[in-house]
Design a protein around this motif. Structure first.
Motif, short mmCIF file in Angstrom:
data_model
loop_
_atom_site.label_atom_id
_atom_site.label_comp_id
_atom_site.label_asym_id
_atom_site.label_seq_id
_atom_site.Cartn_x
_atom_site.Cartn_y
_atom_site.Cartn_z
N THR A 117 45.09 14.58 -27.72
CA THR A 117 44.46 13.40 -28.15
C THR A 117 43.27 13.46 -28.95
OG1 THR A 117 43.61 12.46 -26.39
CG2 THR A 117 46.08 11.71 -26.80
N VAL A 118 43.11 13.08 -30.07
CA VAL A 118 41.85 13.08 -30.98
C VAL A 118 41.43 11.67 -31.01
CG1 VAL A 118 40.55 14.17 -32.80
CG2 VAL A 118 42.78 15.47 -31.75
N CYS A 119 40.15 11.43 -30.72
CA CYS A 119 39.89 10.21 -31.13
C CYS A 119 39.47 10.02 -32.64
CB CYS A 119 38.39 9.91 -30.27
SG CYS A 119 37.58 8.33 -30.57
N LEU A 120 39.71 8.95 -33.29
CA LEU A 120 39.40 8.71 -34.46
C LEU A 120 38.47 7.67 -34.97
CD1 LEU A 120 43.31 8.69 -35.89
CD2 LEU A 120 41.78 10.34 -35.91
N SER A 131 30.06 3.87 -21.56
CA SER A 131 30.21 5.20 -21.55
C SER A 131 30.49 5.79 -23.00
CB SER A 131 31.74 4.99 -20.79
OG SER A 131 32.34 6.20 -20.67
N PHE A 132 29.93 6.95 -22.63
CA PHE A 132 30.07 8.05 -23.93
C PHE A 132 30.90 9.28 -23.54
CE2 PHE A 132 26.21 5.37 -24.31
CZ PHE A 132 25.99 5.10 -25.80
N VAL A 133 31.80 8.99 -22.81
CA VAL A 133 32.83 9.94 -22.56
C VAL A 133 33.75 10.55 -23.92
CG1 VAL A 133 35.16 10.62 -21.54
CG2 VAL A 133 33.21 9.63 -20.19
N LEU A 134 33.83 9.46 -24.67
CA LEU A 134 34.83 9.59 -25.97
C LEU A 134 33.96 9.08 -27.28
CD1 LEU A 134 37.77 10.38 -26.33
CD2 LEU A 134 38.15 7.97 -26.12
N SER A 135 34.23 9.87 -28.06
CA SER A 135 33.84 9.52 -29.52
C SER A 135 34.48 9.99 -30.58
CB SER A 135 32.13 10.06 -29.76
OG SER A 135 32.19 11.42 -29.44
N GLU A 136 34.38 9.91 -31.94
CA GLU A 136 35.21 10.36 -32.95
C GLU A 136 35.26 12.16 -32.90
OE1 GLU A 136 32.90 8.01 -33.36
OE2 GLU A 136 33.69 6.48 -34.85
N GLY A 137 36.22 12.63 -33.06
CA GLY A 137 36.71 13.84 -32.88
C GLY A 137 36.75 14.50 -31.64
N VAL A 138 36.69 13.96 -30.52
CA VAL A 138 36.46 14.47 -29.18
C VAL A 138 38.03 14.66 -29.04
CG1 VAL A 138 36.18 14.05 -26.67
CG2 VAL A 138 34.40 13.97 -28.32
#
Length: 265
Positions: free
Chosen positions: A123-126, A137-144
């Motif tokens: 999966t890619v975060c959009l 939480s900064f586990v996930l951001s755009e492009g990760v």
């Protein structure tokens, strides 16, 4: 659906292996985001020697697909990717449809809300929208990127794939346990898939970063395929007790709204 080609397809066309290696490096560079990645890190992640990785990256740079920060030596996405992306967005991008729903999810829950898309076995975060709660939480951001079944978004998507696709995915990725820990063994992933289907949404109880919880709900194509996911992340005490169930209800409602919007597009 986006599934990796069979091994025979990777070797039946001359030059396919080099293209596959370059594409893998390109995905790793984009996943590193604005900070970029060092060639040694990229080589290790791609299972390539450092000279091979550097040669492929240099070729990609000549085509404008990656760039190199001369001060740090780190590799970054190149300008040609932006131009390609603007063309492809009209066909594949749903962020314009989803952005207000992601924002509403963040406002309603006060947590960080996300839209992710399935790309092959990842999966890619959009889209990311931060809620008003000050601890985030900064586990996930755009492009990760994350493999399916690791972050809550990917677990939600994996859970609603046909059982034979789940079996094939787990057979392809026996490295998940080594990379992400015993919580991602096939048996434990299967148990979480079953729990997710029964509950309707996925729960990640701090399995990526201790104390950082996530919830994910699948978003479906017009034909019923789980192609995207909405998710929430936050600190553990914000996801406890009755509030977990309430967050799940809100998340599912927003995911259903987005699936309905996509179906009517």
């Amino acid at each position: 659906m986006d599934t990796p080609p069979l091994p025979s397809a990777r070797t039946s066309v001359p030059g396919t292996q080099a293209i596959a290696r370059a594409a893998h490096l390109l995905r790793l560079v984009t996943a590193a985001g604005a900070d970029g990645a060092a060639v040694g890190e990229l080589a290790a992640r791609a299972d390539l020697t450092r000279p091979t990785a550097h040669r492929l990256l240099s070729a990609l740079r000549q085509e404008g697909l990656v760039d190199r920060d001369e001060a740090t030596g780190r590799w970054l996405p190149g300008p040609e990717l932006y131009l390609m992306g603007t063309v492809a967005a009209s066909r594949f991008d749903i962020t314009a449809l989803a952005r207000d729903i992601v924002r509403s999810l963040a406002v309603r829950t006060e947590e960080s809300a996300f839209l992710s898309v399935r790309r092959g076995d990842e999966t890619v975060c959009l889209v990311r929208e931060d809620g008003s709660f000050p601890i985030r939480s900064f586990v996930l951001s755009e492009g990760v990127r994350f493999p399916l079944g690791v972050a809550s978004a990917g677990l939600a998507i994996l859970a609603f794939l046909p059982p034979d696709e789940v079996d094939a995915y787990l057979e392809r990725h026996d490295e998940l346990t080594d990379r992400w820990g015993t919580a991602h063994s096939p048996a434990r992933l299967r148990a979480r898939v079953a729990d997710t289907k029964a509950r309707g949404y996925a729960v990640n109880p701090g399995l990526i970063v201790e104390g950082s919880w996530g919830l994910g709900a699948a978003v479906f194509t017009r034909t019923g395929e789980p192609q995207w996911a909405l998710s929430l992340t936050g600190v553990e005490f914000r996801f406890a007790g009755d509030r977990l169930a309430e967050l799940g209800r809100i998340l599912l409602a927003h995911a259903h709204q987005l699936s309905t919007r996509i179906a009517g597009r």
